[in-house]
Design a protein around this motif. Structure first.
Motif, PDB file in Angstrom:
ATOM      1  N   LYS A   7       2.873   5.960  -3.085  1.00 47.28           N
ATOM      2  CA  LYS A   7       3.933   6.773  -3.679  1.00 47.28           C
ATOM      3  C   LYS A   7       3.771   6.898  -5.190  1.00 47.28           C
ATOM      4  O   LYS A   7       3.940   7.975  -5.767  1.00 47.28           O
ATOM      5  N   ASP A   8       3.397   5.791  -5.802  1.00 47.48           N
ATOM      6  CA  ASP A   8       3.207   5.801  -7.258  1.00 47.48           C
ATOM      7  C   ASP A   8       2.045   6.721  -7.641  1.00 47.48           C
ATOM      8  O   ASP A   8       2.093   7.432  -8.659  1.00 47.48           O
ATOM      9  N   LEU A   9       0.988   6.700  -6.834  1.00 48.10           N
ATOM     10  CA  LEU A   9      -0.181   7.550  -7.119  1.00 48.10           C
ATOM     11  C   LEU A   9       0.166   9.030  -7.044  1.00 48.10           C
ATOM     12  O   LEU A   9      -0.334   9.847  -7.835  1.00 48.10           O
ATOM     13  N   LYS A  10       1.009   9.356  -6.098  1.00 45.31           N
ATOM     14  CA  LYS A  10       1.402  10.762  -5.971  1.00 45.31           C
ATOM     15  C   LYS A  10       2.189  11.225  -7.188  1.00 45.31           C
ATOM     16  O   LYS A  10       2.010  12.343  -7.680  1.00 45.31           O
ATOM     17  N   LYS A  11       3.048  10.332  -7.687  1.00 41.32           N
ATOM     18  CA  LYS A  11       3.823  10.682  -8.882  1.00 41.32           C
ATOM     19  C   LYS A  11       2.915  10.824 -10.106  1.00 41.32           C
ATOM     20  O   LYS A  11       3.077  11.739 -10.913  1.00 41.32           O
ATOM     21  N   ILE A  48       0.846  -1.212   0.000  1.00 47.83           N
ATOM     22  CA  ILE A  48       0.000   0.000   0.000  1.00 47.83           C
ATOM     23  C   ILE A  48       0.875   1.254   0.000  1.00 47.83           C
ATOM     24  O   ILE A  48       0.586   2.246  -0.715  1.00 47.83           O
ATOM     25  N   LYS A  49       1.895   1.200   0.828  1.00 48.78           N
ATOM     26  CA  LYS A  49       2.792   2.354   0.881  1.00 48.78           C
ATOM     27  C   LYS A  49       3.442   2.623  -0.483  1.00 48.78           C
ATOM     28  O   LYS A  49       3.544   3.780  -0.931  1.00 48.78           O
ATOM     29  N   ASN A  50       3.866   1.545  -1.114  1.00 48.29           N
ATOM     30  CA  ASN A  50       4.497   1.693  -2.425  1.00 48.29           C
ATOM     31  C   ASN A  50       3.508   2.222  -3.464  1.00 48.29           C
ATOM     32  O   ASN A  50       3.844   3.101  -4.284  1.00 48.29           O
ATOM     33  N   SER A  63      -6.118   1.392  -5.518  1.00 44.62           N
ATOM     34  CA  SER A  63      -5.836   1.573  -4.101  1.00 44.62           C
ATOM     35  C   SER A  63      -7.011   1.085  -3.242  1.00 44.62           C
ATOM     36  O   SER A  63      -6.820   0.452  -2.201  1.00 44.62           O
ATOM     37  N   LYS A  64      -8.232   1.392  -3.730  1.00 43.34           N
ATOM     38  CA  LYS A  64      -9.398   0.930  -2.978  1.00 43.34           C
ATOM     39  C   LYS A  64      -9.477  -0.603  -2.942  1.00 43.34           C
ATOM     40  O   LYS A  64      -9.877  -1.200  -1.939  1.00 43.34           O
TER      41      LYS A  64
END
Length: 624
Positions: free
Chosen positions: A361-365, A356-358, A381-382
């Motif tokens: 990070k990808d979503l933010k990019k 989830i953490k990884n 993510s959901k």
């Protein structure tokens, strides 16, 4: 420390605690079953003993009633009141002639003594020893009781030679009801006694129970010990050094003669000191042996002066111990598998959290560069969060293990009670089909709910010395009587130098035990080294208001490197099968702590009959 390592430590701790809890619960359950089996053995022994006592009393009462109905007997006893010594001899022979056949018949039923005592409390006739008469027997409780109250007395009592189960009955010249009539018509008393040996023979031959009958040393008249060859008829019992065992029948190959009691000897001492019935279990040839102890009390003061001890195999206890080991192993592996699955679930949860953490990070990019990918990544993510929720749901099973200690106790207790009830009812043949079905349902229902209820538990923990004034020479004489057979067998030359006027206030029996310990130590070294002149010197003197006892041998002394360790516990130079290393340690404690004295040992060089010897000398100093 990472989160994964913390989870691993937590799971290991929970696994260890749960295993310990389950092991103790199973051990308590096992011990409860063993205690039930021990109680059953004790009940069996007590029933056998009470049955024998009832049979003996009925035999004695029947013999008494049949005797008083013979008019010739009452006539003879009536004539003794006015007869002189010569006339009494004739009357005694007449009475013996009348009762000779009756005594022979009673002997087949276990009767040892059959006699008559005159109102002046002197023996008139002993059927087993007709040549012995005229001696005073008024010091015995039973004789005084019958003479005073004109009522019968029954019980176990010390005699002039040995104790026995005695029955004393009053004799009258004619039927009397009032006290004055009884006194005027009183002819004395009749005694019927059964020897202690008979109990041992009865249990071995009739009840098929390997039995010891132990008699306290104080019950024997040590002054006539040698006269009656008691050193060949009795030995010190292995159950307790203060009790003697009658050597009868073929007991060499019996369990009781071959079993080693060192592991439970302290428990036996403690329980016998309480003077209450008890049972213990030991192991002989890889099988469980149950030892049951039944106290025999004195007729007068009700103190315990003898014990009936039975030795019996018990397959049920063996099966219980083996079953418990199997159950413990099964529970261990079940818990191991359970905690392994919990560990895997927690590991999976951690992996999802990392994922989830990884993804975050990808979503933010992606949000910075591609707005249209945001919706897709949010959906992913959901989806991941949904999986995480399911994983957490599974991982919550880990919380259950913390409550295992609160989930299994009551069902296990119910299962144990129901299964024990089935076994006990099966053994006594009282179980029926409805009860069996009901018990099986109870066991099944509780087995289904083993994961629901358990409370905190607590570990199960198991749960007359009298000072007196005694003559030291008499005590040493009693000690020598006890070891006389060993002295003769091993050709030991005993040299005594005793002061007859030394009196000590203390524990006489404990001092005798100390002397025996030191003697045995000297005897063993003389035999082990094959000393040609086996000498043991015992002397007593007084100094500074203290009594000194010196015991010296010709065993070439104690090596210098171990002489200082001689009184330490468990120190021995013998093979493990021959010595425990506690004899001299116990002697030190009894003398120093028990009697306020001192005990020391040193090597001495001395001359005896113009020949030099070297040996160990023990010196005991006691306050007078």
């Amino acid at each position: 420390m990472s989160k994964k390592i913390k989870y691993i430590i937590f799971i290991i701790v929970c696994f260890i605690l749960t295993s310990i809890i389950m092991y103790n619960i199973l051990e308590i359950n096992k011990q409860n079953k063993i205690n039930i089996a021990l109680d059953n053995h004790l009940i069996k022994l007590e029933i056998q003993y009470r049955t024998l006592m009832y049979h003996w009393r009925e035999t004695a009462v029947a013999a008494y009633k049949s005797t008083i109905n013979i008019k010739k007997i009452t006539d003879i006893l009536s004539k003794t009141k006015t007869a002189n010594s010569k006339e009494r001899v004739i009357l005694r022979k007449q009475l013996y002639s009348i009762l000779e056949n009756k005594y022979v018949a009673l002997s087949t039923k276990g009767v040892y003594q059959f006699g008559f005592i005159l109102p002046d409390k002197t023996a008139f006739l002993r059927m087993h020893r007709p040549e012995k008469f005229g001696d005073a027997v008024g010091t015995s409780y039973r004789v005084k009781y019958v003479s005073k109250f004109k009522k019968s007395a029954h019980g176990y009592e010390k005699g002039k030679i040995t104790p026995a189960f005695r029955n004393a009955f009053p004799l009258f010249s004619k039927s009397s009801t009032s006290t004055s009539d009884k006194n005027n018509n009183y002819l004395g008393s009749m005694e019927i006694s059964f020897s202690s040996d008979t109990i041992q023979k009865y249990f071995r031959k009739v009840s098929k129970i390997d039995t010891h009958f132990l008699i306290h040393k104080d019950m024997f008249n040590t002054r006539i010990w040698k006269e009656y060859n008691f050193d060949k008829k009795f030995i010190v019992s292995k159950e307790h050094p203060e009790y003697m065992l009658s050597v009868i029948g073929n007991i060499k190959n019996s369990i009781s003669s071959n079993i080693i009691l060192n592991s439970i000897k302290e428990d036996i001492y403690n329980q016998m000191g309480k003077e209450k019935k008890f049972s213990l279990n030991s192991v002989y040839k890889d099988k469980t042996i149950v030892l049951s102890f039944l106290p025999i009390r004195d007729i007068q003061d009700k103190n315990t002066i003898a014990w009936v001890v039975s030795y019996e195999h018990n397959d049920f206890i063996d099966l219980t111990i083996k079953s418990n080991k199997i159950i413990c192993l099964c529970v261990f592996f079940i818990l191991l598998i359970l905690f392994y699955f919990i560990y895997k679930n927690l590991s999976h949860k951690l992996e999802l959290e990392v994922e989830i953490k990884n993804k975050t990070k990808d979503l933010k990019k992606l949000n910075e560069t591609l707005e249209h990918k945001i919706i897709a990544e949010v959906a992913k993510s959901k989806d991941i969060e949904k999986k995480l929720f399911q994983s957490e749901k599974l991982a919550s099973m880990g919380d259950m293990i913390g409550n295992i200690a609160h989930q299994w106790r009551q069902p296990l207790s119910v299962i144990s009670t129901a299964s024990t009830g089935i076994i006990m009812q099966k053994e006594y043949g009282t179980i029926d089909e409805n009860t069996l079905i009901k018990s099986c349902h109870t066991i099944n229902d509780n087995a289904q709910y083993l994961s629901k209820t358990i409370d905190d538990f607590k570990n199960f923990i198991k749960g007359n010395r009298t000072k007196k004034l005694f003559n030291l020479e008499n005590s040493i004489d009693s000690f020598l009587h006890l070891v006389e057979g060993s002295i003769k067998t091993n050709n030991i030359n005993l040299i005594l130098d005793l002061d007859k006027d030394i009196n000590i206030t203390g524990y006489e029996n404990e001092l005798i035990q100390c002397l025996i310990n030191i003697f045995n130590n000297a005897k063993d070294i003389l035999i082990e080294k094959d000393i040609k002149d086996k000498l043991i010197f015992i002397s007593t003197t007084t100094k500074d208001n203290k009594a000194l006892i010196k015991i010296k041998d010709s065993g070439e002394g104690i090596p210098k490197d171990i002489v200082k360790k001689i009184f330490e516990p468990y120190f021995t130079t013998k093979h493990k099968s021959q010595g425990t290393g506690l004899g001299l340690h116990m002697t030190h404690n009894l003398i120093v702590d028990g009697m306020g004295g001192t005990v020391s040992v040193s090597n001495q060089t001395y001359t005896y009959k113009d020949k030099k010897y070297i040996g160990a000398e023990f010196v005991i100093s006691l306050p007078m």
